[in-house]
Write a protein that holds these residues in place. Structure first.
Motif, PDB file in Angstrom:
ATOM      1  N   ASP A  71      12.562  -9.969  11.910  1.00  0.00           N
ATOM      2  CA  ASP A  71      11.219 -10.290  11.432  1.00  0.00           C
ATOM      3  C   ASP A  71      10.717  -9.141  10.561  1.00  0.00           C
ATOM      4  O   ASP A  71      11.219  -8.021  10.660  1.00  0.00           O
ATOM      5  CB  ASP A  71      10.274 -10.495  12.619  1.00  0.00           C
ATOM      6  N   TRP A  72       9.729  -9.429   9.725  1.00  0.00           N
ATOM      7  CA  TRP A  72       9.102  -8.378   8.930  1.00  0.00           C
ATOM      8  C   TRP A  72       7.643  -8.727   8.673  1.00  0.00           C
ATOM      9  O   TRP A  72       7.248  -9.889   8.725  1.00  0.00           O
ATOM     10  CB  TRP A  72       9.853  -8.142   7.618  1.00  0.00           C
ATOM     11  N   ARG A  73       6.849  -7.714   8.437  1.00  0.00           N
ATOM     12  CA  ARG A  73       5.445  -7.885   8.090  1.00  0.00           C
ATOM     13  C   ARG A  73       5.032  -6.685   7.226  1.00  0.00           C
ATOM     14  O   ARG A  73       5.744  -5.687   7.146  1.00  0.00           O
ATOM     15  CB  ARG A  73       4.563  -7.980   9.333  1.00  0.00           C
ATOM     16  N   VAL A  74       3.873  -6.825   6.602  1.00  0.00           N
ATOM     17  CA  VAL A  74       3.386  -5.774   5.706  1.00  0.00           C
ATOM     18  C   VAL A  74       2.083  -5.212   6.251  1.00  0.00           C
ATOM     19  O   VAL A  74       1.204  -5.969   6.698  1.00  0.00           O
ATOM     20  CB  VAL A  74       3.161  -6.325   4.282  1.00  0.00           C
ATOM     21  N   THR A  75       1.940  -3.911   6.227  1.00  0.00           N
ATOM     22  CA  THR A  75       0.676  -3.251   6.515  1.00  0.00           C
ATOM     23  C   THR A  75       0.334  -2.364   5.320  1.00  0.00           C
ATOM     24  O   THR A  75       1.209  -1.710   4.749  1.00  0.00           O
ATOM     25  CB  THR A  75       0.733  -2.405   7.801  1.00  0.00           C
ATOM     26  N   TYR A  76      -0.941  -2.372   4.969  1.00  0.00           N
ATOM     27  CA  TYR A  76      -1.413  -1.583   3.828  1.00  0.00           C
ATOM     28  C   TYR A  76      -2.325  -0.469   4.334  1.00  0.00           C
ATOM     29  O   TYR A  76      -3.144  -0.685   5.240  1.00  0.00           O
ATOM     30  CB  TYR A  76      -2.211  -2.451   2.854  1.00  0.00           C
ATOM     31  N   VAL A  77      -2.197   0.699   3.749  1.00  0.00           N
ATOM     32  CA  VAL A  77      -3.104   1.814   4.011  1.00  0.00           C
ATOM     33  C   VAL A  77      -3.663   2.252   2.662  1.00  0.00           C
ATOM     34  O   VAL A  77      -2.913   2.467   1.706  1.00  0.00           O
ATOM     35  CB  VAL A  77      -2.382   2.987   4.701  1.00  0.00           C
ATOM     36  N   ALA A  78      -4.994   2.350   2.572  1.00  0.00           N
ATOM     37  CA  ALA A  78      -5.632   2.704   1.302  1.00  0.00           C
ATOM     38  C   ALA A  78      -6.677   3.783   1.536  1.00  0.00           C
ATOM     39  O   ALA A  78      -7.394   3.760   2.542  1.00  0.00           O
ATOM     40  CB  ALA A  78      -6.286   1.478   0.672  1.00  0.00           C
ATOM     41  N   GLU A  79      -6.761   4.721   0.599  1.00  0.00           N
ATOM     42  CA  GLU A  79      -7.798   5.753   0.638  1.00  0.00           C
ATOM     43  C   GLU A  79      -8.728   5.542  -0.547  1.00  0.00           C
ATOM     44  O   GLU A  79      -8.285   5.520  -1.701  1.00  0.00           O
ATOM     45  CB  GLU A  79      -7.193   7.147   0.599  1.00  0.00           C
ATOM     46  N   LEU A  80     -10.004   5.359  -0.245  1.00  0.00           N
ATOM     47  CA  LEU A  80     -11.026   5.148  -1.268  1.00  0.00           C
ATOM     48  C   LEU A  80     -11.607   6.490  -1.673  1.00  0.00           C
ATOM     49  O   LEU A  80     -11.955   7.311  -0.814  1.00  0.00           O
ATOM     50  CB  LEU A  80     -12.122   4.229  -0.702  1.00  0.00           C
ATOM     51  N   ASN A  81     -11.717   6.718  -2.987  1.00  0.00           N
ATOM     52  CA  ASN A  81     -12.260   8.001  -3.436  1.00  0.00           C
ATOM     53  C   ASN A  81     -13.754   8.092  -3.119  1.00  0.00           C
ATOM     54  O   ASN A  81     -14.402   7.077  -2.822  1.00  0.00           O
ATOM     55  CB  ASN A  81     -11.982   8.217  -4.927  1.00  0.00           C
ATOM     56  N   PRO A  82     -14.335   9.293  -3.125  1.00  0.00           N
ATOM     57  CA  PRO A  82     -15.748   9.450  -2.737  1.00  0.00           C
ATOM     58  C   PRO A  82     -16.705   8.570  -3.541  1.00  0.00           C
ATOM     59  O   PRO A  82     -17.730   8.143  -3.019  1.00  0.00           O
ATOM     60  CB  PRO A  82     -16.012  10.940  -2.982  1.00  0.00           C
ATOM     61  N   LYS A  83     -16.394   8.284  -4.798  1.00  0.00           N
ATOM     62  CA  LYS A  83     -17.271   7.445  -5.627  1.00  0.00           C
ATOM     63  C   LYS A  83     -17.114   5.956  -5.336  1.00  0.00           C
ATOM     64  O   LYS A  83     -17.934   5.151  -5.764  1.00  0.00           O
ATOM     65  CB  LYS A  83     -16.987   7.708  -7.104  1.00  0.00           C
ATOM     66  N   GLY A  84     -16.057   5.592  -4.612  1.00  0.00           N
ATOM     67  CA  GLY A  84     -15.838   4.186  -4.305  1.00  0.00           C
ATOM     68  C   GLY A  84     -15.322   3.382  -5.472  1.00  0.00           C
ATOM     69  O   GLY A  84     -15.530   2.166  -5.535  1.00  0.00           O
TER      70      GLY A  84
END
Length: 478
Positions: free
Chosen positions: A197-210
């Motif tokens: 089986d496989w799945r996707v997870t996303y990790v994102a960093e938003l900059n201070p200004k958005g």
């Protein structure tokens, strides 16, 4: 006609139905063991929903004429009628999955009516004595004949001279074949199995200004087949495939996580479209244990442009009796478009996306929220709701209500938006309207999104408030 279709027509592929041709049987033919050490190459195709495809090339010596090939180290969750085995000049007569696994109980059962050895140890001296014993019964409890006595409990350690025929350390595919000639040759083995089986997870960093996201997608690969796959070429298929029945459930997996710390930019998985599905091919071969979960990087981009917005879905109350909504917090929404201009431009599989944000002057980021992201094709909009905003709130108050007839009424509602932050914000107020409706008057212009949805976009100053009202008529007349 495809290669597989030709095999099916000529009888090379035999599913769960066993063909008895020329009197050849699994039990009567010479057996040739072909284990993992004979494997030349492996390819794994992971699908979502506990399904995978295993394709292997194994090299083995074959005898001319009939023999039984015992292909060991195959998945116990193998779907037999999905399997095909191919070799030059090789004809398949029968095939079956043998799961008679070696165990103490199976050893006893296979020794019924035979003689084994019982080793007794003197508890005082440690001296061992060996006795011959005939196995009389096993099913309802062990019964042994030792000399002229019958024993109903194990009087010592049981020792066997050899592994009984038919018992194996793991599952094996037994194929009765006929080969045109003797000698070494490559065999192509392909089957579907549960336990991958496989799945996707996303990790994102938003900059201070958005305004920008540093986005990373990790593919989590799970192998619960109990079979180790070494140096396997791996492909990941996004989307659902139609299946008549579900694959057998795998054993419970022990979890581990592995991540390559090399240069991701030079080793990103390559995506291609196959039969209207996105297929990702990992750039490096993968070792994955029989009960293991590991992660590999699928996508990485540090400059994804996003728009941060605030939205209310429940402030507009187009029904009588809803006098005051109470104070509500706005949703925090991140929006973008899956294009190269925005820093994307690759099909995004569905998965959970977690967003962190770095505050100005701080070195570490804090978790802002997560959302279940649906698959986003190239060119489509991406929208994520990551939480609620403490500093942006709203309140709706019904200032008038008039019943016009049994099935129609009109009302006026005033909506106040507050912003306690130090920056002005733009807020979307979404209205979900019933029946036949008409806005008779309004202090801010709405946009009609669909037959029953309207949106007011209101600018709210820093540390300030904005108010608008609307007058609505609703009719349920037939």
């Amino acid at each position: 006609m495809t290669k597989i279709a030709k095999l099916l027509r000529t009888g090379y592929v035999v599913g769960s139905v066993v063909f008895a041709c020329g009197g050849v049987s699994v039990a009567g033919a010479e057996e040739i063991s072909i284990g993992a050490e004979a494997n030349k190459s492996t390819e794994l195709v992971f699908y979502s929903g506990n399904l995978g495809q295993v394709s292997q090339t194994r090299r083995s010596k074959l005898s001319q004429g009939g023999s039984t090939l015992a292909l060991e180290d195959v998945s116990p969750h193998l779907i037999l009628d999905s399997l095909f085995l191919e070799g030059k000049g090789l004809r398949i007569r029968e095939q079956r999955l043998d799961q008679e696994i070696l165990s103490p109980q199976r050893l006893l059962e296979a020794s019924l009516g035979k003689t084994i050895t019982v080793v007794k140890t003197n508890p005082k001296t440690g001296e061992e004595t060996s006795l011959k014993a005939e196995v009389l019964a096993v099913r309802e409890g062990l019964v042994l004949r030792i000399g002229d006595k019958i024993e109903t409990s194990i009087p010592g350690r049981l020792v066997y001279d050899a592994v009984p025929e038919g018992l194996r350390s793991g599952p094996a595919l037994l194929a009765v074949v006929e080969s045109e000639k003797a000698g070494e040759q490559d065999l192509q083995l392909t089957y579907l199995t549960g336990g991958l089986d496989w799945r996707v997870t996303y990790v994102a960093e938003l900059n201070p200004k958005g305004t920008k996201l540093a986005l990373k997608a990790m593919a989590t690969l799970t192998n619960q087949t109990g079979v180790d796959f070494e140096q396997a070429k791996v492909r990941l298929v996004a989307g659902e495939v139609n299946r008549v029945r579900q694959a057998p459930g795998p054993r419970t997996a022990m979890m581990s996580m592995e991540q390559d710390a090399g240069s991701f930019a030079k080793s990103m998985p390559q995506r291609q479209s196959v039969a209207d599905r996105d297929v990702y091919t990992l750039p490096k071969r993968v070792d994955i244990g029989g009960v293991e979960t590991k992660q590999v990087t699928l996508l990485e981009n540090n400059t994804v442009e996003v728009e941060k917005r605030f939205r209310f879905q429940q402030l507009v109350q187009p029904y009588g009796g809803n006098d005051d909504t109470g104070r509500q917090q706005a949703e925090i929404v991140l929006k973008s478009t899956n294009t190269k201009a925005k820093g994307l431009g690759e099909a995004l599989p569905e998965g959970t996306l977690r967003v962190y944000q770095q505050s100005k002057g701080e070195t570490s980021s804090i978790f802002m929220g997560e959302d279940a992201m649906q698959a986003v094709p190239v060119g489509e909009e991406l929208e994520l709701v990551i939480g609620s905003a403490n500093q942006v709130t709203g309140r709706g108050k019904q200032t008038s209500y008039e019943k016009l007839s049994r099935n129609s009424y009109q009302l006026t509602q005033e909506i106040t938006l507050s912003n306690s932050g130090d920056k002005a914000v733009s807020v979307d107020v979404v209205g979900h309207l019933p029946g036949n409706w008409k806005i008779l008057d309004e202090s801010a212009k709405h946009v009609k999104e669909s037959s029953r949805e309207v949106v007011w976009t209101i600018d709210v100053p820093a540390k300030g408030k904005s108010t608008f009202d609307y007058k609505l008529r609703v009719s349920h007349e037939q």
